[in-house]
Design an enzyme around this catalytic site. Structure first.
Site, PDB file in Angstrom:
ATOM      1  N   GLU A 142       0.878  -1.415   0.008  1.00  0.00           N
ATOM      2  CA  GLU A 142      -0.153  -0.029   0.098  1.00  0.00           C
ATOM      3  C   GLU A 142       0.853   1.129   0.070  1.00  0.00           C
ATOM      4  OE1 GLU A 142      -3.352   0.163  -0.290  1.00  0.00           O
ATOM      5  OE2 GLU A 142      -3.085  -1.939  -0.737  1.00  0.00           O
ATOM      6  N   TRP A 156       1.677   1.816  -3.521  1.00  0.00           N
ATOM      7  CA  TRP A 156       0.373   2.322  -4.266  1.00  0.00           C
ATOM      8  C   TRP A 156       0.771   3.964  -4.055  1.00  0.00           C
ATOM      9  CZ3 TRP A 156      -2.647   0.854  -8.145  1.00  0.00           C
ATOM     10  CH2 TRP A 156      -3.052  -0.486  -8.191  1.00  0.00           C
ATOM     11  N   TRP A 170     -20.753  11.952 -20.219  1.00  0.00           N
ATOM     12  CA  TRP A 170     -21.084  12.204 -18.925  1.00  0.00           C
ATOM     13  C   TRP A 170     -22.490  13.065 -18.771  1.00  0.00           C
ATOM     14  CZ3 TRP A 170     -18.516   9.318 -15.993  1.00  0.00           C
ATOM     15  CH2 TRP A 170     -16.921   9.107 -16.092  1.00  0.00           C
ATOM     16  N   ASN A 195     -10.825   3.182   2.783  1.00  0.00           N
ATOM     17  CA  ASN A 195     -10.390   3.011   1.277  1.00  0.00           C
ATOM     18  C   ASN A 195     -11.383   2.266   0.573  1.00  0.00           C
ATOM     19  OD1 ASN A 195      -8.395   3.325  -0.682  1.00  0.00           O
ATOM     20  ND2 ASN A 195      -8.253   1.224  -0.563  1.00  0.00           N
ATOM     21  N   TRP A 220     -15.631  12.069 -13.205  1.00  0.00           N
ATOM     22  CA  TRP A 220     -14.779  11.547 -12.061  1.00  0.00           C
ATOM     23  C   TRP A 220     -14.160  12.852 -11.389  1.00  0.00           C
ATOM     24  CZ3 TRP A 220      -9.686  12.969 -12.795  1.00  0.00           C
ATOM     25  CH2 TRP A 220      -9.121  12.934 -14.069  1.00  0.00           C
ATOM     26  N   TRP A 246      -9.186   8.161  -8.518  1.00  0.00           N
ATOM     27  CA  TRP A 246     -10.402   8.535  -9.219  1.00  0.00           C
ATOM     28  C   TRP A 246     -10.221   7.957 -10.643  1.00  0.00           C
ATOM     29  CZ3 TRP A 246     -15.349   9.691  -7.949  1.00  0.00           C
ATOM     30  CH2 TRP A 246     -15.324  10.124  -6.569  1.00  0.00           C
TER      31      TRP A 246
END
Length: 476
Positions: free
Chosen positions: A275, A278, A306, A341, A359, A382
Site C-alpha cells: 500500500e 501504491w 457524462w 479506502n 470523476w 479516481w
C-alpha cells in the site's frame, strides 16, 4: 565573524526525524532559519482544500513547538514562494537555501525557477527527497519508460528501496543572533470560523510528528498482522490511518517502511508495504503524466457522455443517495475528513457509474474535504475507478452498492455508526432498506422518503445506462 545562515524551507515535510534537508542544513554548520511559506497562488485550482488547511494549521503548531524545545523557531511567511524566498535571502544574507522536494507539476516548475534564481544570486540551492521511497523518475521499465501497471512497478520499487535506518532529529537547532520576523499562524485563518465545522476533525485526529509516530507504533504493534485480512472491513480498526501524516510529511515513508520490516518477520507486513507502494505509483504517474488530475490518462475517455446532474451530485455529497454504504462513507468524510479506502472505491463507483457524473467532480469534492488530500493519490485513484487511468479497474466493473455493503459490512456496524436513522434495522435489511419488510421498517421507526431517502437511481437501470455509454464510447 558570524557565518551567513541557511534558509531551511519547510513544505510537506513537517517533521524533525529523518528529514534530509534538515539533516544536511545542520551538518553544513551555519545558523539555521526555518521557514514555511503559505503559497496559495502557484497551485491554482489545486490550492489546499478546507480540511487539509485545518490539518496544516495544527501541524505547523506542532512543528513550531518541537523546534522550540531544541532552541529553534519557525518563521511563517505568506505569498508567492519565489518572491518570499528571494526577499528572505536579501533580508538575512543567507548563503544557502535547502528544501525537500514536492512533486506536483506546478511545484516542480516553480522549484526549478527558484533554484535557477538562487544560483544566479550566488546562493547555494539544494533539494532532497523526504516524501517518497524512490524518486518518481528512478523506477523505469526495461525500455526506459514509465510503468502503467502496478505489479511490475511494485517489484521494481521493492528491489530499489534502500532500508537505511532513519536519521534522528537534531538535539539542537543552531540559530542566528537575529531571526527575521514572520506572520502569526492565527492570522492565516486556516481553521474554520462561523461556522466552525471542524469539531469532528478535532475528535478524530491529532496532527503532528509525535502523533504520527504514535499512530505508526500502534498500528505495527497489532493491526498490521491482520491488515491483509481486515483492511477491507470499514467497521474494523484495521487500517493504519497514516495517510494525512504521510501527506504532510509528519512521517516519512522510509520511516514506515523501515519500522515495518524491522519489527516483524519477513512477509508479515507485505500487504502494508504494497500500500505504501501504491502511493509511490501514484506519484510516479503524476510525474510522467502531469495532466493526470484534470484529464483522463486514456484519451478516448475525453469523449465520454457524462451527465450534468447537480441534484445527484449534491445528494451524493450530502450522503443522501438512499444507498446506505454510500451515504455512510460520505457522512464519515464530512464529519472526520477521512473515508475508509474500500468505501472510497464504492462511493466513487456510484458517482461515476450509477450517476454518470464525471470523476473530476468527485476528485474535487475529495480534495476539499479530505485531511489527506494528495494530488497524486487523489487523481490516480479516481481515474482507477473510472477505468480511464493506469492499471485501472475496467469501466464495465460496476460495484453494486448493496452487495458491497453485505460483503464488507455484513453486520451493518459501519452503516449504523454513520447513518444512525437506520441503526434499528436488522442486518438483513440494512443495506437495502427499500426492500425491507414493512414490519421491519415500522419497528425501526423509519418511513422511507421522510426519515431516510429512497434510492435516487435504480442500480440495475443505472448499470445498464453506464454500460451502454461505455459501449458507445468504444464504437466512436
Amino acid at each position: 565573524m558570524t557565518a551567513a545562515p541557511t534558509l531551511l524551507w519547510f513544505r510537506q515535510d513537517l517533521r524533525l526525524t529523518d528529514n534530509p534537508a534538515l539533516t544536511a542544513a545542520v551538518a553544513a554548520g551555519r545558523p539555521l532559519i526555518p521557514v514555511f511559506v503559505l503559497d496559495d497562488a502557484d497551485a491554482g485550482h489545486w490550492a489546499t482544500g478546507g480540511a487539509a488547511r485545518w490539518w496544516l494549521h495544527h501541524s505547523l503548531e506542532a512543528l513550531a513547538e518541537a523546534m522550540g524545545t531544541r532552541g529553534g523557531s519557525l518563521v511563517l511567511r505568506r505569498g508567492p514562494a519565489s518572491e518570499v524566498i528571494g526577499r528572505l535571502v536579501e533580508e538575512t544574507g543567507a548563503a544557502a537555501v535547502f528544501w525537500n522536494r514536492r512533486y506536483e507539476p506546478w511545484a516542480t516548475r516553480r522549484d526549478a525557477e527558484i533554484k535557477a534564481d538562487l544560483k544566479r544570486r550566488g546562493v547555494e540551492a539544494r533539494s532532497f527527497n523526504s516524501a517518497l521511497l524512490c524518486e518518481p523518475w528512478q523506477i523505469e521499465t526495461r525500455t526506459g519508460g514509465p510503468y502503467k501497471v502496478f505489479t511490475p512497478f511494485w517489484k521494481a520499487l521493492r528491489a530499489a528501496v534502500e532500508t537505511a535506518t532513519p536519521t534522528p532529529p537534531p538535539e539542537r537547532l543552531p540559530t542566528p543572533a537575529r531571526m527575521p520576523t514572520g506572520d502569526a499562524l492565527a492570522d492565516w485563518a486556516l481553521t474554520p470560523r462561523g461556522p466552525d465545522w471542524a469539531g469532528g476533525l478535532r475528535a478524530a485526529w491529532l496532527p503532528g510528528e509525535n502523533a504520527a509516530l504514535r499512530r505508526l507504533d500502534g498500528f505495527l504493534d497489532e493491526a498490521v498482522l491482520d491488515y491483509a485480512r481486515k483492511r477491507d472491513l470499514p467497521a474494523e480498526p484495521a487500517t493504519s490511518r497514516l495517510s494525512p501524516h504521510l501527506h504532510f510529511g509528519e512521517l516519512g515513508p522510509r520511516q514506515a517502511w523501515h519500522a515495518a520490516l524491522s519489527r516483524h518477520e519477513p512477509g508479515r507486513t507485505d500487504k502494508f508495504l504494497s500500500e505504501l507502494a501504491w502511493r509511490e505509483f501514484a506519484h510516479h504517474l503524476l510525474h510522467h503524466f502531469p495532466d493526470l488530475p484534470d484529464r483522463p490518462l486514456r484519451p478516448e475517455f475525453a469523449g465520454f457522455p457524462w451527465v450534468d446532474d447537480p441534484q445527484g451530485l449534491r445528494a451524493w455529497q450530502q450522503g443522501r443517495t438512499g444507498y446506505p454504504i454510500v451515504d455512510a462513507g460520505l457522512r464519515e468524510l464530512w464529519q472526520t475528513g477521512w473515508m475508509h479506502n474500500r468505501v472510497r472505491m464504492i462511493v466513487a463507483s456510484f458517482l461515476i457509474k450509477d450517476l454518470l457524473i464525471p470523476w473530476q467532480a468527485g476528485e474535487a469534492w475529495f480534495w476539499d474535504t479530505l485531511v489527506d488530500a494528495d494530488l497524486a493519490n487523489n487523481a490516480a485513484s479516481w481515474q482507477w475507478v473510472a477505468g480511464c487511468g493506469a492499471d485501472a479497474a475496467p469501466f464495465f466493473r460496476v460495484f453494486n452498492p448493496s452487495l458491497q455493503g453485505v460483503k464488507f459490512d455484513p453486520d451493518g456496524a459501519y452503516v449504523r455508526r454513520w447513518v444512525p436513522e437506520l441503526a434499528r434495522l436488522p442486518a438483513a435489511a440494512i443495506h437495502s432498506p427499500w426492500a425491507a419488510r414493512p414490519l421491519d421498517l415500522a419497528d425501526a421507526g423509519i418511513r422511507l422518503g421522510r426519515d431516510y431517502p429512497g434510492p435516487i437511481v435504480d442500480h440495475a437501470a443505472a448499470r445498464d445506462r453506464a454500460l451502454a455509454a461505455f459501449k458507445a464510447l468504444r464504437k466512436d
